[in-house]
Design an enzyme around this catalytic site. Structure first.
Site, PDB file in Angstrom:
ATOM      1  N   CYS A  50      -7.572  -0.208 -11.173  1.00 54.34           N
ATOM      2  CA  CYS A  50      -7.471  -1.442  -9.834  1.00 54.34           C
ATOM      3  C   CYS A  50      -8.611  -2.445  -9.804  1.00 54.34           C
ATOM      4  O   CYS A  50      -8.762  -3.611 -10.916  1.00 54.34           O
ATOM      5  CB  CYS A  50      -7.836  -0.824  -8.255  1.00 54.34           C
ATOM      6  SG  CYS A  50      -7.191  -1.368  -7.191  1.00 54.34           S
ATOM      7  N   GLY A  51      -8.865  -2.978  -8.571  1.00 55.47           N
ATOM      8  CA  GLY A  51     -10.108  -3.653  -8.735  1.00 55.47           C
ATOM      9  C   GLY A  51     -11.003  -4.162  -9.356  1.00 55.47           C
ATOM     10  O   GLY A  51     -11.393  -5.515  -9.490  1.00 55.47           O
TER      11      GLY A  51
END
Length: 207
Positions: free
Chosen positions: A106-107
């Site tokens: 993800c991020g």
């Protein structure tokens, strides 16, 4: 002889840590003889995206690659709202330079992109334009896949990346990289937890 560092995995934790992204990974590592230790910017408690409070086992400045088999980085709002989490990306660089693998989902993939760690490695994320917005130079190495493992250059650690909707594929890549399961059981594990294939359970139990 197996050292404790061969069986210790470090999980980075910070405010708005995305709980669900590493649930499969850490649970099954723990069930297979690994110790999971949490690492915060400091030892002060953090609150996950799900509202759980976590007391880190150690602070980031205490983390050494030689004491670890893997560093795991998850998503959090902080990856896209400033430089608060940039020290974890720098720690990832230290791990890779030391030949110790890193897994980012993800991020956290954007954090690695900003650090320049995806410029020369095969990788994935949520979508290609999410990483492109960081201004990184690795767009040509982006792979449209659920999760990607780049084995690393000679002397460098391997790197796993995945998007936020792929926690099971992320775990699969971690298990494959660390050799938690052989190829047959790894395939069965993925079919069981990703595809709900009940027949895979017998393979995992050793038939």
């Amino acid at each position: 002889m197996t050292s404790s560092s061969d069986r210790t995995v470090h999980l980075a934790v910070y405010d708005t840590f995305a709980d669900w992204e590493t649930g499969h990974t850490t649970a099954h590592l723990a069930q297979n003889g690994y110790t999971v230790r949490t690492v915060g910017l400091t030892r002060e408690p953090v609150t996950t995206m799900g509202g759980l409070r976590i007391q880190p086992d150690l602070a980031l400045d205490e983390l050494r690659p030689q004491d670890s088999a893997l560093l795991i980085l998850t998503g959090a709002s902080g990856w896209d709202t400033g430089d608060t989490l940039a020290p974890f990306a720098r720690a990832a660089r230290g791990f890779l330079d030391a030949g110790v693998p890193v897994a980012a989902i993800c991020g956290a993939t954007a954090g690695l992109a900003r650090e320049g760690l995806l410029d020369d490695r095969a990788h994935t994320s949520a979508v290609s334009f999410y990483l492109a917005a960081t201004g990184y130079a690795g767009g040509a190495r982006y792979v449209d896949a659920d999760a990607v493992t780049d084995g690393g250059a000679a002397g460098g650690g391997g790197l796993i990346t995945a998007g936020p909707t792929e926690p099971v594929a992320f775990a699969r890549e971690v298990f494959g990289l660390l050799g938690v399961y052989d190829a047959k059981k790894l395939d069965a594990w993925y079919r069981l937890f990703h595809d709900s294939d009940a027949s895979a359970y017998e393979v995992l139990q050793g038939e």
